[in-house]
Design a protein around this motif. Structure first.
Motif, PDB file in Angstrom:
ATOM      1  N   TYR A   1       0.805  -1.218   0.000  1.00  0.00           N
ATOM      2  CA  TYR A   1       0.000   0.000   0.000  1.00  0.00           C
ATOM      3  C   TYR A   1       0.847   1.281   0.000  1.00  0.00           C
ATOM      4  CZ  TYR A   1      -4.013  -2.964   1.070  1.00  0.00           C
ATOM      5  OH  TYR A   1      -5.003  -3.911   1.014  1.00  0.00           O
TER       6      TYR A   1
ATOM      7  N   ASN B   1       2.200   3.029  -2.223  1.00  0.00           N
ATOM      8  CA  ASN B   1       1.913   4.028  -3.256  1.00  0.00           C
ATOM      9  C   ASN B   1       0.429   4.379  -3.354  1.00  0.00           C
ATOM     10  OD1 ASN B   1       4.656   4.157  -4.109  1.00  0.00           O
ATOM     11  ND2 ASN B   1       4.378   2.273  -5.302  1.00  0.00           N
ATOM     12  N   TYR B   2      -0.355   3.917  -2.398  1.00  0.00           N
ATOM     13  CA  TYR B   2      -1.801   4.158  -2.430  1.00  0.00           C
ATOM     14  C   TYR B   2      -2.137   5.434  -1.662  1.00  0.00           C
ATOM     15  CZ  TYR B   2      -2.708  -0.577  -4.171  1.00  0.00           C
ATOM     16  OH  TYR B   2      -2.744  -1.716  -4.921  1.00  0.00           O
TER      17      TYR B   2
ATOM     18  N   GLU C   1      -7.885   5.952   0.063  1.00  0.00           N
ATOM     19  CA  GLU C   1      -8.264   4.657  -0.501  1.00  0.00           C
ATOM     20  C   GLU C   1      -8.066   3.537   0.525  1.00  0.00           C
ATOM     21  OE1 GLU C   1      -6.571   3.616  -4.245  1.00  0.00           O
ATOM     22  OE2 GLU C   1      -7.373   5.369  -5.289  1.00  0.00           O
ATOM     23  N   ILE C   2      -7.010   3.633   1.305  1.00  0.00           N
ATOM     24  CA  ILE C   2      -6.759   2.642   2.352  1.00  0.00           C
ATOM     25  C   ILE C   2      -7.852   2.714   3.409  1.00  0.00           C
ATOM     26  CG2 ILE C   2      -5.155   1.875   4.148  1.00  0.00           C
ATOM     27  CD1 ILE C   2      -2.874   3.057   2.440  1.00  0.00           C
TER      28      ILE C   2
ATOM     29  N   GLU D   1     -11.008   1.224   1.999  1.00  0.00           N
ATOM     30  CA  GLU D   1     -10.932  -0.238   1.940  1.00  0.00           C
ATOM     31  C   GLU D   1     -11.179  -0.851   3.315  1.00  0.00           C
ATOM     32  OE1 GLU D   1      -7.934  -3.876   0.528  1.00  0.00           O
ATOM     33  OE2 GLU D   1      -7.270  -1.789   0.382  1.00  0.00           O
TER      34      GLU D   1
ATOM     35  N   LYS E   1     -11.617   2.420  -9.504  1.00  0.00           N
ATOM     36  CA  LYS E   1     -10.342   3.140  -9.444  1.00  0.00           C
ATOM     37  C   LYS E   1      -9.172   2.207  -9.736  1.00  0.00           C
ATOM     38  CE  LYS E   1      -9.328   6.707  -7.644  1.00  0.00           C
ATOM     39  NZ  LYS E   1      -8.848   8.006  -8.183  1.00  0.00           N
ATOM     40  N   TRP E   2      -9.289   0.946  -9.281  1.00  0.00           N
ATOM     41  CA  TRP E   2      -8.209  -0.012  -9.450  1.00  0.00           C
ATOM     42  C   TRP E   2      -8.288  -0.759 -10.790  1.00  0.00           C
ATOM     43  CZ3 TRP E   2      -9.293  -2.393  -3.956  1.00  0.00           C
ATOM     44  CH2 TRP E   2      -8.902  -1.465  -2.971  1.00  0.00           C
TER      45      TRP E   2
ATOM     46  N   TYR F   1      -3.845  -6.355  -2.846  1.00  0.00           N
ATOM     47  CA  TYR F   1      -4.794  -5.806  -1.873  1.00  0.00           C
ATOM     48  C   TYR F   1      -4.901  -6.772  -0.694  1.00  0.00           C
ATOM     49  CZ  TYR F   1      -5.654  -3.245  -6.128  1.00  0.00           C
ATOM     50  OH  TYR F   1      -5.474  -2.512  -7.269  1.00  0.00           O
TER      51      TYR F   1
END
Length: 205
Positions: free
Chosen positions: A9, A11-12, A16-17, A20, A58-59, A175
């Motif tokens: 994660y 670079n996320y 978004e984390i 999730e 998005k992914w 993920y």
């Protein structure tokens, strides 16, 4: 192990984390309520799947996104179906599939596989072996969700199969938290099947 999970994660975006993890929380609540045959399975499930529709878009995970969009629609249907009563008696209690529903399940599975294959081909997404597995899992989950909405005990068998396949798939996709979610889903689904089976056996006594 913890470092491995977090490294995926790095670079996320933080939001978004957070999304999730929020979706995972409501997803686990939803499966727990399903195990308990509680209608709260649907509102919690809608929150979980609505968040995942956005994240998966998005992914660029189209197959997974379609699964979750379908979940939102079927959750609304299931919510209505589970709460229907006749003279204060639940009109559609836990039950087993009849021959018609078995045939319809096969039809939904084949139709889903065909539709996802067409979408993946159109967007040129068959570039990795995971795409082919995604197609299979989408078919399994589509039927599983339909059966859960209709309160059929066999839905748990399909959830267990699909969840087990999904655990390593999400690790491969990067993920990890979602992979852990599916591991917990598998455990709850096993107990859900046993609990619904016990309810059915009590009805036959």
């Amino acid at each position: 192990m913890f470092e491995f999970l977090l490294s995926q994660y790095k670079n996320y975006p933080t939001y978004e984390i957070v999304l999730e993890l929020t979706a995972i929380f409501f997803g686990l609540l939803s499966v727990w309520y399903a195990k308990k045959d509680n209608t709260l399975v649907f509102p919690t499930g809608i929150i979980n799947t609505a968040i995942y529709v956005y994240l998966l878009w998005k992914w660029s995970l189209l197959g997974d996104m379609m699964i979750n969009f379908y979940y939102v629609v079927m959750s609304v249907y299931g919510w209505y179906h589970w709460t229907r009563k006749k003279d204060e008696t639940v009109e559609f209690p836990i039950s087993r599939m009849n021959p018609y529903e078995k045939r319809l399940s096969i039809f939904i599975f084949v139709l889903t596989i065909g539709f996802v294959t067409a979408v993946y081909t159109f967007f040129d997404k068959f570039t990795h072996w995971t795409s082919y597995v995604d197609t299979l899992v989408t078919g399994i989950f589509f039927v599983g969700m339909w059966l859960m909405a209709r309160r059929k005990i066999e839905n748990w068998i399909l959830w267990i199969i699909g969840d087990i396949i999904s655990i390593p798939m999400y690790y491969v996709k990067g993920y990890s938290f979602t992979g852990i979610q599916y591991l917990i889903f598998t455990i709850i689904a096993i107990f859900g099947y046993l609990e619904w089976k016990k309810t059915l056996q009590q009805k036959t006594l």
